[in-house]
Design a protein around this motif. Structure first.
Motif, PDB file in Angstrom:
ATOM      1  N   TYR A  46     -46.210 -27.330  55.279  1.00 13.49           N
ATOM      2  CA  TYR A  46     -45.436 -27.822  54.123  1.00 13.49           C
ATOM      3  C   TYR A  46     -45.611 -27.083  53.032  1.00 13.49           C
ATOM      4  CZ  TYR A  46     -43.958 -31.002  50.618  1.00 13.49           C
ATOM      5  OH  TYR A  46     -43.604 -31.515  49.030  1.00 13.49           O
ATOM      6  N   TYR A  64     -44.183 -25.793  42.426  1.00 13.47           N
ATOM      7  CA  TYR A  64     -44.198 -26.670  41.325  1.00 13.47           C
ATOM      8  C   TYR A  64     -43.762 -25.889  40.010  1.00 13.47           C
ATOM      9  CZ  TYR A  64     -46.063 -30.703  43.885  1.00 13.47           C
ATOM     10  OH  TYR A  64     -46.191 -31.725  44.496  1.00 13.47           O
ATOM     11  N   PRO A  88     -47.283 -30.601  36.487  1.00 10.80           N
ATOM     12  CA  PRO A  88     -46.621 -29.961  37.265  1.00 10.80           C
ATOM     13  C   PRO A  88     -45.405 -30.943  38.131  1.00 10.80           C
ATOM     14  CG  PRO A  88     -48.835 -29.409  37.547  1.00 10.80           C
ATOM     15  CD  PRO A  88     -48.958 -30.652  36.878  1.00 10.80           C
ATOM     16  N   LEU A 117     -42.350 -31.010  40.924  1.00 12.37           N
ATOM     17  CA  LEU A 117     -41.873 -30.263  41.977  1.00 12.37           C
ATOM     18  C   LEU A 117     -40.452 -29.709  41.776  1.00 12.37           C
ATOM     19  CD1 LEU A 117     -42.294 -29.902  45.313  1.00 12.37           C
ATOM     20  CD2 LEU A 117     -41.090 -31.870  45.660  1.00 12.37           C
ATOM     21  N   ARG A 142     -40.447 -26.545  54.808  1.00 15.38           N
ATOM     22  CA  ARG A 142     -41.331 -27.251  55.892  1.00 15.38           C
ATOM     23  C   ARG A 142     -41.340 -26.057  56.856  1.00 15.38           C
ATOM     24  NH1 ARG A 142     -42.649 -32.352  54.534  1.00 15.38           N
ATOM     25  NH2 ARG A 142     -41.283 -33.165  53.204  1.00 15.38           N
ATOM     26  N   ARG A 162     -49.705 -31.194  57.609  1.00 17.44           N
ATOM     27  CA  ARG A 162     -49.681 -32.751  57.768  1.00 17.44           C
ATOM     28  C   ARG A 162     -50.776 -33.386  58.806  1.00 17.44           C
ATOM     29  NH1 ARG A 162     -45.636 -36.921  58.468  1.00 17.44           N
ATOM     30  NH2 ARG A 162     -44.428 -36.075  56.860  1.00 17.44           N
ATOM     31  N   LEU A 167     -54.672 -36.616  54.314  1.00 20.11           N
ATOM     32  CA  LEU A 167     -54.024 -37.237  53.245  1.00 20.11           C
ATOM     33  C   LEU A 167     -52.814 -36.238  52.833  1.00 20.11           C
ATOM     34  CD1 LEU A 167     -56.330 -38.983  50.899  1.00 20.11           C
ATOM     35  CD2 LEU A 167     -55.246 -39.987  52.861  1.00 20.11           C
ATOM     36  N   LEU A 187     -53.003 -30.815  49.038  1.00 16.65           N
ATOM     37  CA  LEU A 187     -52.229 -29.782  48.781  1.00 16.65           C
ATOM     38  C   LEU A 187     -53.425 -28.587  48.215  1.00 16.65           C
ATOM     39  CD1 LEU A 187     -49.189 -30.660  46.618  1.00 16.65           C
ATOM     40  CD2 LEU A 187     -49.304 -29.927  49.065  1.00 16.65           C
ATOM     41  N   TYR A 216     -51.565 -42.665  48.061  1.00 16.97           N
ATOM     42  CA  TYR A 216     -52.732 -41.894  47.747  1.00 16.97           C
ATOM     43  C   TYR A 216     -52.776 -41.284  46.693  1.00 16.97           C
ATOM     44  CZ  TYR A 216     -51.978 -41.337  53.163  1.00 16.97           C
ATOM     45  OH  TYR A 216     -51.719 -41.822  54.337  1.00 16.97           O
ATOM     46  N   PHE A 260     -55.070 -38.666  43.791  1.00 18.06           N
ATOM     47  CA  PHE A 260     -55.823 -37.513  43.642  1.00 18.06           C
ATOM     48  C   PHE A 260     -56.222 -37.195  41.969  1.00 18.06           C
ATOM     49  CE2 PHE A 260     -54.419 -35.676  47.844  1.00 18.06           C
ATOM     50  CZ  PHE A 260     -53.173 -36.760  48.007  1.00 18.06           C
ATOM     51  N   ALA A 298     -57.598 -42.722  49.741  1.00 19.84           N
ATOM     52  CA  ALA A 298     -56.537 -43.043  50.557  1.00 19.84           C
ATOM     53  C   ALA A 298     -56.095 -44.436  50.581  1.00 19.84           C
ATOM     54  CB  ALA A 298     -56.847 -42.922  51.935  1.00 19.84           C
ATOM     55  N   GLY A 357     -47.106 -41.458  54.117  1.00 23.51           N
ATOM     56  CA  GLY A 357     -46.444 -40.986  55.261  1.00 23.51           C
ATOM     57  C   GLY A 357     -45.431 -39.616  54.633  1.00 23.51           C
ATOM     58  N   THR A 358     -45.499 -39.644  53.413  1.00 23.26           N
ATOM     59  CA  THR A 358     -44.778 -38.556  52.836  1.00 23.26           C
ATOM     60  C   THR A 358     -45.719 -37.195  52.547  1.00 23.26           C
ATOM     61  OG1 THR A 358     -44.685 -39.154  50.716  1.00 23.26           O
ATOM     62  CG2 THR A 358     -43.077 -39.913  51.967  1.00 23.26           C
ATOM     63  N   ASP A 359     -44.901 -36.199  52.004  1.00 21.36           N
ATOM     64  CA  ASP A 359     -45.875 -34.894  51.741  1.00 21.36           C
ATOM     65  C   ASP A 359     -45.644 -34.843  50.163  1.00 21.36           C
ATOM     66  OD1 ASP A 359     -44.546 -33.451  54.589  1.00 21.36           O
ATOM     67  OD2 ASP A 359     -46.453 -34.000  54.157  1.00 21.36           O
ATOM     68  N   THR A 360     -44.818 -35.374  49.632  1.00 21.38           N
ATOM     69  CA  THR A 360     -44.412 -34.819  48.092  1.00 21.38           C
ATOM     70  C   THR A 360     -45.387 -35.296  47.271  1.00 21.38           C
ATOM     71  OG1 THR A 360     -41.993 -34.856  48.687  1.00 21.38           O
ATOM     72  CG2 THR A 360     -42.579 -35.032  46.379  1.00 21.38           C
ATOM     73  N   GLN A 361     -45.980 -34.626  46.324  1.00 21.40           N
ATOM     74  CA  GLN A 361     -46.998 -35.303  45.330  1.00 21.40           C
ATOM     75  C   GLN A 361     -46.540 -35.104  44.110  1.00 21.40           C
ATOM     76  OE1 GLN A 361     -51.695 -33.574  44.746  1.00 21.40           O
ATOM     77  NE2 GLN A 361     -50.969 -34.083  46.844  1.00 21.40           N
ATOM     78  N   TYR A 362     -46.510 -36.137  43.187  1.00 21.21           N
ATOM     79  CA  TYR A 362     -46.148 -36.514  41.858  1.00 21.21           C
ATOM     80  C   TYR A 362     -47.361 -36.252  40.965  1.00 21.21           C
ATOM     81  CZ  TYR A 362     -41.763 -37.543  44.310  1.00 21.21           C
ATOM     82  OH  TYR A 362     -40.719 -37.615  44.981  1.00 21.21           O
ATOM     83  N   PHE A 363     -47.305 -35.758  39.670  1.00 23.79           N
ATOM     84  CA  PHE A 363     -48.384 -35.723  38.911  1.00 23.79           C
ATOM     85  C   PHE A 363     -48.069 -36.248  37.472  1.00 23.79           C
ATOM     86  CE2 PHE A 363     -51.176 -32.151  40.284  1.00 23.79           C
ATOM     87  CZ  PHE A 363     -50.398 -31.777  41.271  1.00 23.79           C
TER      88      PHE A 363
END
Lengths: 114, 112
Positions: free
Chosen positions: A32, A36, A44, A46, A51, A95, A99, A102, B31, B33, B50, B97-103
């Motif tokens: 993945y 950003y 940042p 997205l 993928r 994946r 978690l 990144l 999750y 960070f 987590a 369950g997703t990959d997208t990370q929001y800041f």
């Protein structure tokens, strides 16, 4: 762990020209790859992601390409505008990793001159 | 809108003092960070979590402590601040369950 290299660190282009930012990664398990955009004083955001089962993805003036064999991916911005000026970060994650953690490149400062 | 808030947005403190940066999010299952951002280093992961009461170290955890007693809050504490901890700190979240990370918007911390 994963190591992401990003180039160039700074990039200046004339309005209307294209800009390309390149990243390489080390872990073949990474699947993945988000990009950003960070404007001054903000977190940042997205802008596009890809993928490993896809070679290219486009969203209006922004496109990302992925070469799994060579372990590199690139961000392409066409018809650049002054509001594209910002710092851009690439990242990679697996994946299967904890978690979906990144790993970020060090960023590219893009300046678009009017 | 991922509903992430960070407080304070700006903080000046002195060497040796304890400082706590707060991250609050409105997603019930996510999750969380903590990153620090320094010129020339990009974004480096400090700690992540987590779920409530489950935390783990990232790339640069030394000098920091985290807790997550409630799922929506993830405070980052500098127990004895040092000048090298002057930085911009970002909290981020990912839905399970997703990959997208929001800041979040970030906290600019200066240690004198």
């Amino acid at each position: 762990g994963e190591n992401v290299e990003q180039h160039p660190s700074t990039l200046s282009v004339q309005e209307g020209d294209s800009a390309v930012i390149k990243c390489t990664y080390s872990d073949s398990a990474s699947n993945y790859f988000p990009w950003y955009k960070q404007e001054l004083g903000k977190g940042p955001q997205l802008i596009i992601d890809i993928r490993s089962n896809v070679g290219e993805k486009k969203d209006q003036r922004i496109a990302v390409t992925l070469n799994k064999t060579a372990k590199h991916f690139s961000l392409h911005i066409t018809e650049t505008q002054p509001e594209d000026s910002a710092v851009y970060f690439c990242a990679a994650s697996s994946r299967g990793s904890t978690l979906g953690r990144l790993y970020f490149g060090r960023g590219t400062q893009l300046t678009v001159w009017p | 809108d991922a509903g992430i808030t960070q407080s304070p947005r700006y903080k000046i403190t002195e060497t040796g003092r304890q400082v706590t940066l707060m991250c609050h999010q409105t997603w019930s299952h996510s999750y969380m960070f903590w990153y620090r951002q320094d010129l020339g280093h990009g974004l480096r992961l400090i700690y992540y979590s987590a779920a409530a009461d489950i935390t783990d170290k990232g790339e640069v955890p030394d000098g920091y402590v985290v807790s997550r007693s409630k799922t929506e809050n993830f405070p980052l504490t500098l127990e004895s601040a040092t000048r090298s901890q002057t930085s911009v700190y970002f909290c981020a979240i990912t839905s399970v369950g997703t990959d997208t990370q929001y800041f979040g918007p970030g906290t600019r911390l200066t240690v004198l």
